[in-house]
Design a protein around this motif. Structure first.
Motif, PDB file in Angstrom:
ATOM      1  N   THR A 103       0.820  -1.210   0.000  1.00 29.17           N
ATOM      2  CA  THR A 103       0.000   0.000   0.000  1.00 29.17           C
ATOM      3  C   THR A 103       0.854   1.260   0.000  1.00 29.17           C
ATOM      4  N   ASP A 104       2.002   1.199   0.657  1.00 31.32           N
ATOM      5  CA  ASP A 104       2.906   2.357   0.685  1.00 31.32           C
ATOM      6  C   ASP A 104       3.907   2.338  -0.467  1.00 31.32           C
ATOM      7  N   LEU A 105       4.415   1.152  -0.812  1.00 33.52           N
ATOM      8  CA  LEU A 105       5.497   1.071  -1.794  1.00 33.52           C
ATOM      9  C   LEU A 105       5.009   1.186  -3.234  1.00 33.52           C
ATOM     10  N   ILE A 106       3.879   0.586  -3.550  1.00 29.34           N
ATOM     11  CA  ILE A 106       3.442   0.521  -4.947  1.00 29.34           C
ATOM     12  C   ILE A 106       3.197   1.905  -5.555  1.00 29.34           C
ATOM     13  N   PRO A 107       2.552   2.861  -4.847  1.00 30.81           N
ATOM     14  CA  PRO A 107       2.420   4.204  -5.444  1.00 30.81           C
ATOM     15  C   PRO A 107       3.766   4.847  -5.764  1.00 30.81           C
ATOM     16  N   LYS A 108       4.764   4.666  -4.905  1.00 25.13           N
ATOM     17  CA  LYS A 108       6.103   5.201  -5.175  1.00 25.13           C
ATOM     18  C   LYS A 108       6.706   4.520  -6.407  1.00 25.13           C
ATOM     19  N   LEU A 109       6.493   3.229  -6.487  1.00 28.57           N
ATOM     20  CA  LEU A 109       7.004   2.449  -7.614  1.00 28.57           C
ATOM     21  C   LEU A 109       6.366   2.906  -8.920  1.00 28.57           C
ATOM     22  N   ARG A 129     -12.285   2.500  -1.468  1.00 25.87           N
ATOM     23  CA  ARG A 129     -13.205   1.436  -1.063  1.00 25.87           C
ATOM     24  C   ARG A 129     -12.822   0.881   0.307  1.00 25.87           C
ATOM     25  N   VAL A 130     -11.525   0.799   0.566  1.00 28.51           N
ATOM     26  CA  VAL A 130     -10.985   0.342   1.845  1.00 28.51           C
ATOM     27  C   VAL A 130     -10.141   1.470   2.421  1.00 28.51           C
ATOM     28  N   SER A 131     -10.356   1.820   3.659  1.00 31.68           N
ATOM     29  CA  SER A 131      -9.604   2.926   4.257  1.00 31.68           C
ATOM     30  C   SER A 131      -8.378   2.401   4.997  1.00 31.68           C
ATOM     31  N   ARG A 132      -7.308   3.174   4.950  1.00 27.44           N
ATOM     32  CA  ARG A 132      -6.108   2.855   5.709  1.00 27.44           C
ATOM     33  C   ARG A 132      -6.354   3.054   7.192  1.00 27.44           C
ATOM     34  N   ALA A 133      -5.657   2.285   8.006  1.00 32.23           N
ATOM     35  CA  ALA A 133      -5.731   2.470   9.451  1.00 32.23           C
ATOM     36  C   ALA A 133      -5.083   3.797   9.821  1.00 32.23           C
ATOM     37  N   PRO A 134      -5.530   4.424  10.909  1.00 34.00           N
ATOM     38  CA  PRO A 134      -4.849   5.629  11.387  1.00 34.00           C
ATOM     39  C   PRO A 134      -3.372   5.359  11.640  1.00 34.00           C
ATOM     40  N   ARG A 162      -0.905   1.891  12.547  1.00 36.43           N
ATOM     41  CA  ARG A 162       0.171   1.418  11.675  1.00 36.43           C
ATOM     42  C   ARG A 162       1.513   1.413  12.395  1.00 36.43           C
ATOM     43  N   SER A 163       1.767   2.444  13.179  1.00 37.06           N
ATOM     44  CA  SER A 163       3.049   2.523  13.897  1.00 37.06           C
ATOM     45  C   SER A 163       3.176   1.431  14.946  1.00 37.06           C
ATOM     46  N   LEU A 164       2.046   0.964  15.467  1.00 37.81           N
ATOM     47  CA  LEU A 164       2.061  -0.102  16.480  1.00 37.81           C
ATOM     48  C   LEU A 164       1.932  -1.494  15.860  1.00 37.81           C
ATOM     49  N   GLY A 165       1.870  -1.558  14.533  1.00 38.63           N
ATOM     50  CA  GLY A 165       1.725  -2.849  13.867  1.00 38.63           C
ATOM     51  C   GLY A 165       0.338  -3.443  14.020  1.00 38.63           C
ATOM     52  N   TYR A 186      -7.472  -2.907  12.874  1.00 39.99           N
ATOM     53  CA  TYR A 186      -8.360  -1.889  12.315  1.00 39.99           C
ATOM     54  C   TYR A 186      -9.171  -2.466  11.158  1.00 39.99           C
ATOM     55  N   ARG A 187      -8.519  -3.196  10.273  1.00 34.82           N
ATOM     56  CA  ARG A 187      -9.212  -3.790   9.133  1.00 34.82           C
ATOM     57  C   ARG A 187     -10.219  -4.845   9.585  1.00 34.82           C
ATOM     58  N   LEU A 188      -9.858  -5.603  10.610  1.00 34.71           N
ATOM     59  CA  LEU A 188     -10.775  -6.608  11.150  1.00 34.71           C
ATOM     60  C   LEU A 188     -12.029  -5.951  11.707  1.00 34.71           C
ATOM     61  N   ALA A 189     -11.865  -4.813  12.367  1.00 33.68           N
ATOM     62  CA  ALA A 189     -13.016  -4.091  12.917  1.00 33.68           C
ATOM     63  C   ALA A 189     -13.934  -3.587  11.806  1.00 33.68           C
ATOM     64  N   LEU A 190     -13.357  -3.211  10.663  1.00 30.51           N
ATOM     65  CA  LEU A 190     -14.152  -2.712   9.538  1.00 30.51           C
ATOM     66  C   LEU A 190     -14.851  -3.841   8.783  1.00 30.51           C
TER      67      LEU A 190
END
Length: 247
Positions: free
Chosen positions: A92-98, A201-206, A210-213, A218-222
Motif C-alpha cells: 500500500t505504501d510502496l506501490i504508489p512510489k514504484l 473502497r478500503v480505508s487505511r488504518a490511522p 500502523r506505527s504499532l503494527g 483496524y481492518r478486522l473491525a471494519l
C-alpha cells in the motif's frame, strides 16, 4: 540484502529479499530499469499461511523475481530465524512510489491494471496512475484472459507496467503465467488490495495503528466477517507454523 543462508531454517523466510530503508530507493530504480520481465510480490502473515498450507502456492511465490517483507508477523519470523528483518515494505505504501518512478522514467509505458471490480477498478486506477490511460480487467476472469489482454493490447518492445490486484494466491499464479509468456521490459507487481485502497473502497488504518503494527486489527473491525478467518483464526495458525518450521 538477500537471504541465502543455510542457518535460516524456515524455507519461506529464506526466500525473502530483505532491504534496509536506505536500500529501497536503489531497489526501485533497479526494477524500474529492467530490460526483461520482472515480478514483485509481498509476503505477510496471510501469505505465509497460504504458502504453508499449499505447495502450489509456495511454488507460485517462489517463482516471483522478488519477495518483500510485509508486516509485523514476518518481522517476528525473521527475528526467530536470527536474520535482520529490514524495512517493512507493504504494498500500500510502496506501490504508489514504484508507479510514480516507473511512469516518470518511462512516460510512454503501457499500463495494465488487473483486479478488483467496477466502479473501484476505474476509480483506483485513475487515482494510482494520476489519470494516465491504461487497460483494465476485473479480478474474476480465468488466468489466461489476463495473458490474452496483455498480449493483444501490449507492445513487446515498449515498457509495460502490470499491476495485479486480484488477491493471493491468484495474482502470484497469474504473475508466473505472464513471466513465462512475455518478453521485453515488463514490471509485474502483485498488489493485493492496492486498487481498492486507491479508490477509497478500503480505508487505511490511522497512523497510530500502523506505527504499532495493528493495521490488521483496524481492518478486522471494519470487515469482521470477511477477515475473521484471516486474522482471528489465521494469526494463531501463523505462530503454529512459525514454531514448527523453526524448530
Amino acid at each position: 540484502m538477500f537471504i541465502n543462508n543455510s542457518s535460516v531454517k524456515d524455507a519461506i523466510i529464506r526466500t525473502l529479499d530483505l532491504l534496509s530503508d536506505s536500500e529501497v530507493p536503489g531497489f526501485i530504480q533497479e526494477i524500474c530499469a529492467t530490460k526483461k520481465p520482472v515480478s514483485l510480490g509481498f509476503v505477510n502473515q496471510h501469505a505465509y499461511n497460504l504458502i504453508e498450507k499449499d505447495k502450489q502456492v509456495f511454488e507460485a511465490f517462489a517463482q516471483l523475481t522478488y519477495r518483500l517483507r510485509d508486516g509485523g508477523g514476518i518481522k517476528i519470523a525473521c527475528k526467530l530465524n536470527q536474520c535482520d528483518p529490514g524495512a517493512n515494505l507493504n504494498g500500500t505504501d510502496l506501490i504508489p512510489k514504484l508507479c510514480d518512478h516507473y511512469l516518470t522514467t518511462h512516460p510512454d509505458a503501457e499500463v495494465f491494471i488487473l483486479g478488483t471490480q467496477e466502479p473501484w477498478l476505474s476509480r483506483g486506477a485513475s487515482s494510482l496512475l494520476k489519470d494516465k490511460p491504461c487497460e483494465l480487467m476485473d479480478g474474476f476472469q480465468e488466468d489466461l484472459a489476463y495473458l490474452d489482454l496483455v498480449q493483444k493490447k501490449g507492445t513487446a518492445d515498449k515498457p509495460r507496467l502490470i499491476i495485479l490486484a486480484m488477491g493471493m494466491p491468484k495474482q502470484e499464479r497469474v504473475a508466473h503465467l505472464l513471466m513465462q509468456q512475455l518478453s521485453g521490459p515488463v514490471l509485474i507487481v502483485c498488489g493485493g488490495a492496492i486498487i481498492d485502497f486507491s479508490a477509497g473502497r478500503v480505508s487505511r488504518a490511522p497512523k497510530l495503528f500502523r506505527s504499532l503494527g495493528l493495521e490488521w486489527l483496524y481492518r478486522l473491525a471494519l470487515e469482521p466477517k470477511r477477515l475473521f478467518a484471516r486474522y482471528v483464526l489465521g494469526i494463531p495458525l501463523f505462530f503454529y507454523f512459525l514454531v514448527k518450521n523453526r524448530f
